[in-house]
Structure formats: structure tokens, C-alpha cells
Write a protein that holds these residues in place. Structure first.
Motif, short mmCIF file in Angstrom:
data_model
loop_
_atom_site.label_atom_id
_atom_site.label_comp_id
_atom_site.label_asym_id
_atom_site.label_seq_id
_atom_site.Cartn_x
_atom_site.Cartn_y
_atom_site.Cartn_z
N GLU A 94 -9.27 10.30 5.23
CA GLU A 94 -7.87 9.91 5.48
C GLU A 94 -7.38 10.50 6.80
O GLU A 94 -6.73 9.81 7.60
CB GLU A 94 -6.97 10.38 4.33
CG GLU A 94 -7.18 9.59 3.06
CD GLU A 94 -6.51 10.22 1.84
OE1 GLU A 94 -5.99 11.36 1.92
OE2 GLU A 94 -6.53 9.56 0.78
N THR A 95 -7.70 11.76 7.06
CA THR A 95 -7.28 12.41 8.30
C THR A 95 -7.96 11.77 9.51
O THR A 95 -7.29 11.48 10.52
CB THR A 95 -7.61 13.93 8.25
OG1 THR A 95 -6.90 14.50 7.17
CG2 THR A 95 -7.24 14.63 9.55
N ILE A 96 -9.25 11.56 9.43
CA ILE A 96 -10.00 10.93 10.54
C ILE A 96 -9.40 9.57 10.87
O ILE A 96 -9.18 9.24 12.03
CB ILE A 96 -11.49 10.81 10.18
CG1 ILE A 96 -12.15 12.19 10.13
CG2 ILE A 96 -12.21 9.90 11.16
CD1 ILE A 96 -13.53 12.21 9.49
N PHE A 97 -9.10 8.78 9.86
CA PHE A 97 -8.54 7.44 10.07
C PHE A 97 -7.14 7.53 10.67
O PHE A 97 -6.81 6.83 11.63
CB PHE A 97 -8.52 6.66 8.75
CG PHE A 97 -8.05 5.24 8.90
CD1 PHE A 97 -8.90 4.28 9.41
CD2 PHE A 97 -6.77 4.88 8.53
CE1 PHE A 97 -8.47 2.95 9.55
CE2 PHE A 97 -6.33 3.57 8.66
CZ PHE A 97 -7.19 2.61 9.18
N ARG A 98 -6.32 8.40 10.12
CA ARG A 98 -4.93 8.56 10.56
C ARG A 98 -4.85 9.03 12.02
O ARG A 98 -3.95 8.65 12.76
CB ARG A 98 -4.20 9.53 9.64
CG ARG A 98 -2.71 9.68 9.92
CD ARG A 98 -2.01 10.64 8.97
NE ARG A 98 -2.58 11.98 8.98
CZ ARG A 98 -3.28 12.54 8.00
NH1 ARG A 98 -3.52 11.89 6.88
NH2 ARG A 98 -3.76 13.76 8.11
N GLU A 99 -5.81 9.85 12.44
CA GLU A 99 -5.78 10.41 13.80
C GLU A 99 -6.39 9.50 14.86
O GLU A 99 -6.45 9.86 16.04
CB GLU A 99 -6.50 11.77 13.82
CG GLU A 99 -5.73 12.83 13.10
CD GLU A 99 -6.40 14.20 13.13
OE1 GLU A 99 -7.60 14.28 13.52
OE2 GLU A 99 -5.74 15.18 12.75
N ARG A 175 -19.08 4.60 12.72
CA ARG A 175 -18.62 3.40 12.03
C ARG A 175 -17.42 2.86 12.81
O ARG A 175 -16.67 3.62 13.42
CB ARG A 175 -18.17 3.70 10.59
CG ARG A 175 -19.25 4.24 9.68
CD ARG A 175 -20.35 3.21 9.43
NE ARG A 175 -21.30 3.63 8.44
CZ ARG A 175 -22.38 4.38 8.68
NH1 ARG A 175 -22.64 4.80 9.90
NH2 ARG A 175 -23.21 4.69 7.70
N ASN A 176 -17.23 1.55 12.73
CA ASN A 176 -16.06 1.02 13.41
C ASN A 176 -14.82 1.24 12.54
O ASN A 176 -14.91 1.56 11.36
CB ASN A 176 -16.25 -0.44 13.83
CG ASN A 176 -16.32 -1.40 12.68
OD1 ASN A 176 -15.64 -1.26 11.67
ND2 ASN A 176 -17.16 -2.41 12.81
N LEU A 177 -13.68 1.09 13.17
CA LEU A 177 -12.40 1.34 12.51
C LEU A 177 -12.24 0.50 11.25
O LEU A 177 -11.74 0.99 10.23
CB LEU A 177 -11.26 1.06 13.50
CG LEU A 177 -9.85 1.40 13.07
CD1 LEU A 177 -9.70 2.90 12.83
CD2 LEU A 177 -8.86 0.95 14.14
N ASN A 178 -12.69 -0.75 11.29
CA ASN A 178 -12.58 -1.63 10.13
C ASN A 178 -13.36 -1.10 8.93
O ASN A 178 -12.92 -1.20 7.79
CB ASN A 178 -13.06 -3.05 10.47
CG ASN A 178 -12.20 -3.71 11.52
OD1 ASN A 178 -11.02 -3.39 11.66
ND2 ASN A 178 -12.79 -4.59 12.29
#
Length: 187
Positions: A94-99, A175-178
Motif C-alpha cells: 500500500e505504501t509503495i503504491f501510494r508513494e 512490476r508496472n503500476l497496473n
């Protein structure tokens, strides 16, 4: 006694994703159902996969480093190859994605890298030394490395070629953002 983290699952332990490196590329082909069975045999609970690129969701009471050792050994033995994977908790994902520092853009791929301690700084140093394609960018956010490259240029860019070096193969995967978004939706 430990307090339950916000990413715990009642009775099954904390939720994780194992990001496998080199799955279904260059002759390392495996069915995700078989990979999930290996994880279950290794004692993981609530096992499922996201896409065919080696993103395995599971629950466990164990800590990340122990999970990495157990799962790499199990995968290596079952598939007869040298397995590399990186385990992240739901909270870390969650943190990696949010940042993520880059806005989604249909003309670009945004890659998120997970790996061993310190690899993000090594990748940033290599990126800074490489010749850049038009619009290519990278940023460090916390302990994570993010790379933006125009679609169609991933493997042709100078930095993309650096990523394939054998000396780095056991240090990270991307991995890509998607994909990260799909992992989070399924966790």
C-alpha cells in the motif's frame, strides 16, 4: 504478544505478496496454479495469484525474511531452477503504491522495483549514469525506486539494458503500476 497489524487476517496471519523474478520469460515457464500449490505445501495459507508474471498472494504468521528463504528453497526444489522472490506485506505494498511519484499516462510505463536492502540506491546511481530516452525519468521515494519510460522503449533504453545484467538478477524485480494496483485490489 504482538498486536495484530492492520494487514492481518483473522486466523490466517498477515497478508503478503511474493513477487517472483524471471517467471515465464527466457524459458522459465510455470503455471500459476502449480506455483500456488508449492506455496501451500510450504505452509502458506489463502494462496492465490495475480496475472501470470509471478505475483503470489498468501497469508502467514512468519516474517518476510524467513518467508523469502522458505519460498525460494521450495520453488527452487520444485521447479529445478534458482528461484528469486521478494516478499512484501500488504501494508508495504500500500505504501509503495501510494508513494508512486509519477501520474499514470497512456504513453508511458511506470515500473516499481522491489528487492534487497539498498538496491533502490544502486538502481538510481545506474539510472543517473545512463543515457536517457525522451521523457524517461526515475525517482527514489523512501526505500523504493520508480522508473517511467515511454511504451515501446523499455528494453531498448540504456537503463533497460542495465537491468538485465546477471550481477543484479538476485537483487530485484519490477512490476508496472497496473500490476501493483491489481495486487492491492485482490489483497
Amino acid at each position: 504478544m504482538k498486536k495484530a497489524s492492520k494487514d492481518s487476517v483473522s486466523g490466517s496471519g498477515r497478508k503478503f505478496c511474493a513477487f517472483l523474478r524471471g517467471v515465464n520469460v527466457k524459458g522459465t515457464n510455470m503455471k500459476m496454479a502449480e506455483v500456488c500449490a508449492v506455496f501451500e505445501k510450504a505452509g502458506m495459507k489463502d494462496v492465490s495469484s495475480v496475472l501470470a508474471s509471478g505475483n503470489i498472494l498468501f497469508s502467514s504468521e512468519k516474517e518476510e525474511e524467513e518467508l523469502k528463504r522458505i519460498l525460494e528453497k521450495s520453488m527452487s526444489e520444485h521447479f529445478s531452477y534458482e528461484a528469486f522472490l521478494f516478499v512484501k506485506s500488504q501494508q508495504e505494498i500500500e505504501t509503495i503504491f501510494r508513494e508512486t511519484p509519477f501520474e499514470a499516462n497512456a504513453e508511458y510505463h511506470i515500473y516499481i522495483f522491489v528487492g534487497v536492502e539498498g538496491i533502490a540506491k544502486i538502481l538510481m546511481t545506474e539510472f543517473e549514469k545512463s543515457r536517457k530516452a525522451s521523457g524517461e525519468e526515475a525517482q527514489l521515494m523512501g526505500r523504493n525506486f520508480y522508473w517511467k519510460i515511454s511504451k515501446g522503449n523499455t528494453l531498448d533504453s540504456e537503463f533497460g539494458k542495465i537491468l538485465g545484467r546477471k550481477k543484479l538478477k538476485d537483487s530485484f524485480t519490477s512490476r508496472n503500476l497496473n500490476t501493483f494496483e491489481k495486487v492491492l485490489k485482490k489483497l
